[in-house]
Write an enzyme that holds these catalytic residues in place. Structure first.
Site, PDB file in Angstrom:
ATOM      1  N   GLU A  27      41.570  30.074  -5.387  1.00  0.00           N
ATOM      2  CA  GLU A  27      40.122  29.961  -5.622  1.00  0.00           C
ATOM      3  C   GLU A  27      39.607  28.702  -4.913  1.00  0.00           C
ATOM      4  O   GLU A  27      38.508  28.668  -4.375  1.00  0.00           O
ATOM      5  CB  GLU A  27      39.822  29.887  -7.125  1.00  0.00           C
ATOM      6  CG  GLU A  27      38.328  29.814  -7.408  1.00  0.00           C
ATOM      7  CD  GLU A  27      37.973  30.006  -8.879  1.00  0.00           C
ATOM      8  OE1 GLU A  27      38.674  30.765  -9.588  1.00  0.00           O
ATOM      9  OE2 GLU A  27      36.994  29.377  -9.321  1.00  0.00           O
ATOM     10  N   ARG A  86      33.905  35.480  -8.319  1.00  0.00           N
ATOM     11  CA  ARG A  86      34.159  34.280  -7.491  1.00  0.00           C
ATOM     12  C   ARG A  86      34.086  34.572  -5.987  1.00  0.00           C
ATOM     13  O   ARG A  86      34.873  34.019  -5.198  1.00  0.00           O
ATOM     14  CB  ARG A  86      35.530  33.655  -7.813  1.00  0.00           C
ATOM     15  CG  ARG A  86      35.724  33.243  -9.229  1.00  0.00           C
ATOM     16  CD  ARG A  86      34.761  32.153  -9.687  1.00  0.00           C
ATOM     17  NE  ARG A  86      34.838  32.025 -11.118  1.00  0.00           N
ATOM     18  CZ  ARG A  86      34.029  32.695 -11.974  1.00  0.00           C
ATOM     19  NH1 ARG A  86      33.049  33.447 -11.537  1.00  0.00           N
ATOM     20  NH2 ARG A  86      34.167  32.544 -13.268  1.00  0.00           N
ATOM     21  N   SER A 124      39.744  25.707 -11.638  1.00  0.00           N
ATOM     22  CA  SER A 124      40.790  26.729 -11.494  1.00  0.00           C
ATOM     23  C   SER A 124      41.285  26.789 -10.055  1.00  0.00           C
ATOM     24  O   SER A 124      40.488  26.945  -9.125  1.00  0.00           O
ATOM     25  CB  SER A 124      40.248  28.100 -11.893  1.00  0.00           C
ATOM     26  OG  SER A 124      39.963  28.091 -13.264  1.00  0.00           O
TER      27      SER A 124
HETATM   28  C1  LIG Z   1      36.320  20.417 -13.734  1.00  0.00           C
HETATM   29  C2  LIG Z   1      35.876  21.642 -12.961  1.00  0.00           C
HETATM   30  C3  LIG Z   1      35.501  22.782 -13.658  1.00  0.00           C
HETATM   31  C4  LIG Z   1      35.073  23.920 -12.966  1.00  0.00           C
HETATM   32  N1  LIG Z   1      34.711  25.025 -13.670  1.00  0.00           N
HETATM   33  C5  LIG Z   1      34.278  26.125 -13.019  1.00  0.00           C
HETATM   34  C6  LIG Z   1      33.871  27.290 -13.754  1.00  0.00           C
HETATM   35  O1  LIG Z   1      33.874  27.327 -14.960  1.00  0.00           O
HETATM   36  N2  LIG Z   1      33.456  28.367 -13.052  1.00  0.00           N
HETATM   37  C7  LIG Z   1      33.418  28.381 -11.687  1.00  0.00           C
HETATM   38  O2  LIG Z   1      33.026  29.389 -11.097  1.00  0.00           O
HETATM   39  N3  LIG Z   1      33.805  27.297 -10.974  1.00  0.00           N
HETATM   40  C8  LIG Z   1      34.223  26.165 -11.600  1.00  0.00           C
HETATM   41  N4  LIG Z   1      34.613  25.074 -10.881  1.00  0.00           N
HETATM   42  C9  LIG Z   1      34.617  25.129  -9.416  1.00  0.00           C
HETATM   43  C10 LIG Z   1      33.322  24.693  -8.730  1.00  0.00           C
HETATM   44  O3  LIG Z   1      32.543  23.851  -9.525  1.00  0.00           O
HETATM   45  C11 LIG Z   1      32.482  25.888  -8.290  1.00  0.00           C
HETATM   46  O4  LIG Z   1      33.222  26.740  -7.435  1.00  0.00           O
HETATM   47  C12 LIG Z   1      31.212  25.481  -7.519  1.00  0.00           C
HETATM   48  O5  LIG Z   1      30.505  26.645  -7.215  1.00  0.00           O
HETATM   49  C13 LIG Z   1      31.492  24.721  -6.218  1.00  0.00           C
HETATM   50  O6  LIG Z   1      30.262  24.134  -5.781  1.00  0.00           O
HETATM   51  P1  LIG Z   1      30.269  22.850  -4.829  1.00  0.00           P
HETATM   52  O7  LIG Z   1      28.858  22.488  -4.549  1.00  0.00           O
HETATM   53  O8  LIG Z   1      31.119  21.785  -5.413  1.00  0.00           O
HETATM   54  O9  LIG Z   1      30.929  23.448  -3.538  1.00  0.00           O
HETATM   55  P2  LIG Z   1      32.110  22.821  -2.657  1.00  0.00           P
HETATM   56  O10 LIG Z   1      33.325  22.678  -3.505  1.00  0.00           O
HETATM   57  O11 LIG Z   1      31.638  21.620  -1.949  1.00  0.00           O
HETATM   58  O12 LIG Z   1      32.325  24.013  -1.626  1.00  0.00           O
HETATM   59  C14 LIG Z   1      32.829  25.266  -2.064  1.00  0.00           C
HETATM   60  C15 LIG Z   1      32.546  26.298  -0.956  1.00  0.00           C
HETATM   61  O13 LIG Z   1      31.141  26.505  -0.885  1.00  0.00           O
HETATM   62  C16 LIG Z   1      30.675  26.233   0.440  1.00  0.00           C
HETATM   63  N5  LIG Z   1      29.317  25.699   0.321  1.00  0.00           N
HETATM   64  C17 LIG Z   1      28.899  24.631  -0.411  1.00  0.00           C
HETATM   65  N6  LIG Z   1      27.566  24.471  -0.294  1.00  0.00           N
HETATM   66  C18 LIG Z   1      27.140  25.462   0.533  1.00  0.00           C
HETATM   67  C19 LIG Z   1      25.864  25.833   1.078  1.00  0.00           C
HETATM   68  N7  LIG Z   1      24.737  25.157   0.795  1.00  0.00           N
HETATM   69  N8  LIG Z   1      25.799  26.891   1.918  1.00  0.00           N
HETATM   70  C20 LIG Z   1      26.909  27.589   2.246  1.00  0.00           C
HETATM   71  N9  LIG Z   1      28.138  27.285   1.774  1.00  0.00           N
HETATM   72  C21 LIG Z   1      28.247  26.230   0.933  1.00  0.00           C
HETATM   73  C22 LIG Z   1      31.691  25.290   1.047  1.00  0.00           C
HETATM   74  O14 LIG Z   1      31.690  25.365   2.461  1.00  0.00           O
HETATM   75  C23 LIG Z   1      32.979  25.805   0.423  1.00  0.00           C
HETATM   76  O15 LIG Z   1      33.421  26.937   1.158  1.00  0.00           O
HETATM   77  C24 LIG Z   1      35.025  23.904 -11.551  1.00  0.00           C
HETATM   78  C25 LIG Z   1      35.375  22.745 -10.856  1.00  0.00           C
HETATM   79  C26 LIG Z   1      35.802  21.621 -11.550  1.00  0.00           C
HETATM   80  C27 LIG Z   1      36.147  20.383 -10.779  1.00  0.00           C
END
Ligand SMILES: Cc1cc2nc3c(=O)[nH]c(=O)nc-3n(C[C@H](O)[C@H](O)[C@H](O)COP(=O)(O)OP(=O)(O)OC[C@H]3O[C@@H](n4cnc5c(N)ncnc54)[C@H](O)[C@@H]3O)c2cc1C
Length: 319
Positions: free
Chosen positions: A291, A172, A221
């Site tokens: 996280e 992560r 998480s």
């Molecule tokens: C129901 C649910 C289940 C989930 N299950 C998992 C799982 O099984 N495994 C897991 O690892 N995660 C899980 N997650 C968490 C999440 O989906 C991941 O961490 C995912 O990678 C976040 O992506 P996002 O586009 O939503 O990023 P955001 O939540 O919008 O941002 C997260 C971080 O990434 C940065 N970021 C986003 N896009 C970029 C970019 N283009 N360039 C640079 N930085 C950027 C943001 O600034 C922030 O710091 C879950 C979330 C939910 C709601």
């Protein structure tokens, strides 16, 4: 009071002041983006980054599935990658995936073409950019296992290409500098027999629904698993499964999920998270690491941009 928009370069994409972010995140809490910018394409973004005053903080928002936006909102500019950045191209079993593409949509796209290796992504709600930054993963696989290379631009508008081995992808976490915006990624899979990939994905989705809450406002998480332990087990063991604070609660089904189940504020959720951290620390000596990425300020801030830009100080958002 000054309006930040006056100090920003003209762009072709969408740019607006005071945009509510609540409905752009999975926790459905938080204040406004002082300025929200959705670039028309990568040239528009690069132009903006090269010309914007360096003292203006920039925050990148993906699908908002792993962030908690605080109630005071996010000062400066929030950049969101729109449609142009969601494009996917295929060559053999290698895909070029835009950083704004939802990884679940990409996995579905690959499965339709019988390309395997990305099934785990079908259960993660983030974008490719967010997933690389967080090295997202589940079912024993993570971005590290499929990523070949990525392209990014830094806040000064300089381009960077990085092979996966140099991105420091661990549990992560990545070592991507916090002033980089990921633009595109190249990922590699393998070919499987017709229909098999789709069936495998359906099984993973069913498995996930069995152990995680669905249909609720959550960011997945809340805490990383400490070495050799499960965060949800520690939280259950200290008696917090199902606990409430303000209008936020801890899921009965999965104790590492914080829920906004009754119009909670960001403060309700963050304090509940801190209560968990304190109790686990007191009873086990283990420090749980968030996280969820917490962004912005607890109370609204008013910045005199004329003065800040004049002084050239640099602010950054997010912990
Ligand atoms: C129901 C649910 C289940 C989930 N299950 C998992 C799982 O099984 N495994 C897991 O690892 N995660 C899980 N997650 C968490 C999440 O989906 C991941 O961490 C995912 O990678 C976040 O992506 P996002 O586009 O939503 O990023 P955001 O939540 O919008 O941002 C997260 C971080 O990434 C940065 N970021 C986003 N896009 C970029 C970019 N283009 N360039 C640079 N930085 C950027 C943001 O600034 C922030 O710091 C879950 C979330 C939910 C709601």
């Amino acid at each position: 009071m000054t309006n930040l928009l006056e100090y920003l370069p003209p762009v072709r994409g969408k740019i607006e002041a005071h945009v509510p972010l609540q409905n752009m995140t999975y926790l459905h809490v938080g204040g406004d983006a002082e300025v929200f910018f959705e670039p028309a394409d990568s040239d528009d973004l690069i132009h903006f980054l090269r010309k914007h005053p360096a003292a203006v903080p920039i925050t990148v928002l993906g699908a908002g599935s792993n962030v908690l936006v605080r109630d005071g909102g996010i000062p400066g500019v929030v950049i969101h990658l729109g449609d142009w950045f969601k494009r996917i191209f295929k060559e053999g079993t290698t895909f070029e995936v835009g950083a704004g593409a939802l990884v679940a949509n990409f996995a579905e796209n690959a499965a339709q073409q019988d390309v395997s290796g990305f099934e785990f992504l079908s259960t993660i709600p983030g974008t490719m950019g967010g997933c690389i930054l967080m090295n997202a993963g589940c079912f024993g696989r993570s971005i590290k296992d499929i990523l070949l290379e990525m392209e990014a631009v830094d806040f000064q508008g300089r381009m960077h290409w990085m092979p996966a081995q140099k991105i420091g992808l661990t549990y992560r976490k990545s070592s991507i500098p916090n002033d980089w915006i990921i633009l595109r990624a190249w990922v590699c899979g393998s070919v499987l027999a017709s229909g098999l990939v789709l069936r495998c994905m359906a099984e993973l989705r069913a498995a996930r629904a069995a152990y995680q809450p669905t249909g609720c406002y959550t960011a997945g998480s809340a805490f990383k698993n400490p070495e050799g332990k499960n965060a949800w087990e520690l939280i259950s063991a200290v008696g917090l499964r199902g606990a409430r604070q303000g209008r936020a609660s801890i899921s009965e089904k999965h104790a590492n999920f914080l829920l906004n189940d009754d119009n909670a504020t960001a403060e309700d959720l963050e304090s509940l998270g801190e209560t968990i951290r304190n109790k686990v620390q007191q009873k086990t000596g283990i420090d749980l690491e968030w996280e969820i990425v917490r962004l912005g300020t607890r109370t609204p801030t008013v910045t005199d941009w004329a003065q800040v830009i004049g002084q050239g100080s640099i602010l950054r958002g997010g912990v």
